[in-house]
Write an enzyme that holds these catalytic residues in place. Structure first.
Site, mmCIF file in Angstrom:
data_model
loop_
_atom_site.group_PDB
_atom_site.id
_atom_site.type_symbol
_atom_site.label_atom_id
_atom_site.label_comp_id
_atom_site.label_asym_id
_atom_site.label_seq_id
_atom_site.Cartn_x
_atom_site.Cartn_y
_atom_site.Cartn_z
ATOM 1 C CB CYS A 44 -3.398 -63.688 61.697
ATOM 2 S SG CYS A 44 -3.937 -65.292 61.052
ATOM 3 C CB CYS A 46 -5.054 -61.330 55.740
ATOM 4 S SG CYS A 46 -6.547 -61.511 56.729
ATOM 5 C CD GLN A 62 -21.407 -56.148 48.658
ATOM 6 O OE1 GLN A 62 -20.350 -56.679 49.003
ATOM 7 N NE2 GLN A 62 -21.516 -55.485 47.513
ATOM 8 C CE1 TYR A 92 -23.667 -59.004 35.596
ATOM 9 C CE2 TYR A 92 -24.094 -56.667 35.296
ATOM 10 C CZ TYR A 92 -23.609 -57.866 34.824
ATOM 11 O OH TYR A 92 -23.052 -57.913 33.565
ATOM 12 C CD GLU A 133 -27.988 -62.406 40.078
ATOM 13 O OE1 GLU A 133 -27.256 -63.313 39.630
ATOM 14 O OE2 GLU A 133 -27.564 -61.296 40.453
ATOM 15 C CG ASP A 164 -22.836 -54.850 43.087
ATOM 16 O OD1 ASP A 164 -21.612 -54.912 42.851
ATOM 17 O OD2 ASP A 164 -23.333 -55.120 44.205
ATOM 18 C CB CYS A 171 -16.111 -56.385 43.997
ATOM 19 S SG CYS A 171 -16.404 -57.504 42.613
#
Length: 449
Positions: free
Chosen positions: A73, A82, A279, A308, A329, A377, A404
């Site tokens: 890239c 990235c 996601q 969540y 949520e 989550d 995450c």
């Protein structure tokens, strides 16, 4: 030996930090080296020297790692999207698995083994959502790492082609009609972000996040976006006049077409509004949720609480394996989507509640709800301490933690351990190839002692 700023040293890279930087030592003093790979010998320049550590950049790789590759890239490493385009994917996966393991041991105080890391079959063009910040002078792209400087990005190897096409259409519109980008320092300007969500049929939903109620020449902008993205299903205006870094809007109106995008995940159809959590890597999300279902160990007789829950993706995946599922949520639009998604899929054993996870967990605990399994989550910050306490008070047999951020998950694993829950299984799932993030799943079981 004192390590000083602007001095050059030759170092051997021993491993990686939690952020993927190379770690070296100069007479025992830790030096974090951006862009260096494990096992390499590098000539480095010290950029910052603190009391406990220093930060450096690579001037020359004297002995390269066999895992070093030429970045594919042109924006790497200036763009912060990235982190690992200078290493092969095998090394990236090893690094990410080790990070999850180290966090569970060092922060969580747990001896649970990270059984595996599920790598992605495709490391390019996997993101089904792109959010491009817009600069005051009309640059559209992604932020330089650890700054809010926008790198004007014409092609991103992580996002779908229709996202790049939409960004280019907005870029030209801003130039032709002198539409101002947002300046977060002054609060002036209009366009803040260009948001594009795609599905597996290459359809997309486009949202323009704007500091105001209207854009100049809206009809012309809509026409340009429709030409650039012929498979777009809708274009939405999101009003966001907040003076902070929140991306999404406070109010939405549809400029053209639909205000939701349909997609199929784990065999179920979902309708997704702009604010709904979903996601970003479809194929890897299915593997992540399959692992969560495996850890839940459902027989069809259990009551499951999913905190969540977003648009109900995990909740509805669990519904096929449980007697009753409840999802909670805080985003009202997401709960509307979850209820509609359940109805469209004919799921009758799912209920959804709108509210903060802490409040919902407390309420259900006070009502003496005893779910057999609770899944969570949470966002990157993990669980609030009172959520952990409320979950433990409901005394589920198992807690399945989808994360995450393995550092905050590890912190919460330690909190759960103090309340009688032990981590017994863990794995990592790479939903973000070439980027710094990694998803993890942990199974916590109530101790019998």
């Amino acid at each position: 030996m004192a390590v000083t700023k602007n001095q050059e040293y030759t170092v051997t890279i021993e491993g990686y930090s939690g952020e993927g930087m190379g770690v070296a030592r100069i007479d025992g003093f830790v030096v974090f080296v951006s862009g260096a790979l494990r096992g390499e010998v590098c000539r480095v320049l010290i950029l910052k020297a603190l009391k406990s550590a220093a930060f450096a950049k690579v001037l020359e790789v004297l002995e390269p790692s066999p895992h070093r590759v030429e970045p594919d890239c042109p924006y790497f490493p200036r763009c912060g999207g990235c982190t690992y385009r200078h290493m092969d994917y095998a090394e990236e996966l090893a690094l990410k698995r080790r990070r999850v393991q180290d966090n569970l041991m060092r922060i969580g105080g747990s001896e649970v083994e990270v059984e595996e890391i599920l790598g992605a079959a495709e490391t390019r063009r996997y993101r089904n959502k792109a959010q491009y910040p817009v600069s005051p002078d009309g640059r559209i792209g992604f932020y330089r790492a650890r700054t809010h400087e926008v790198i004007d990005t014409r092609e991103c190897l992580l996002v779908k082609p229709e996202a790049d096409a939409a960004a280019e259409a907005v870029r030209q519109y801003m130039k032709d009609f002198r539409a101002a980008g947002y300046d977060e320092r002054t609060g002036r300007g209009l366009l803040r972000h260009v948001y594009v969500r795609s599905n597996t049929k290459d359809e997309c939903l486009i949202c323009l996040l704007v500091n105001g109620k209207k854009l100049p020449h809206e009809a012309e902008l809509v026409e340009r976006l429709r030409r650039a993205c012929p498979r777009a299903v809708g274009i939405v205006f999101g009003e966001n006049t907040r003076r902070d870094n929140v991306i999404l809007g406070e109010r939405y109106r549809t400029l053209w077409g639909a205000d939701r995008l349909e997609d199929v995940l784990c065999g179920r159809m979902f309708r997704l509004s702009v604010p709904s959590f979903y996601q970003v890597n479809h194929e890897q999300a299915e593997r992540l949720y399959a692992k969560a279902i495996e850890y839940a160990q459902l027989t069809g007789e259990e009551t499951v609480l999913d905190l969540y829950c977003g648009a109900g993706t995990i909740t509805l995946a669990l519904a096929s394996h449980a007697k009753r599922v409840l999802g909670a949520e805080i985003v009202p639009e997401a709960i509307d989507d979850a209820r509609e998604n359940a109805a469209r899929s004919g799921v009758r054993n799912a209920e959804f509640f709108c509210g903060d996870a802490s409040d919902v967990a407390k309420k259900l605990a006070q009502e003496n709800l005893r779910p057999d399994v609770i899944t969570v989550d949470p966002p990157r910050k993990g669980l609030a301490e009172d959520v952990v306490e409320s979950i433990a008070r409901m005394q589920p047999e198992r807690v399945v933690y989808v994360s995450c951020d393995s550092a905050t998950m590890a912190r919460d694993v330690k909190r759960f351990a103090a309340l009688g829950y032990e981590a017994v299984r863990a794995c990592a799932v790479d939903l973000f190839p070439r980027a710094d993030h990694i998803e993890a799943v942990a199974l916590l079981r109530k101790r019998r002692d």
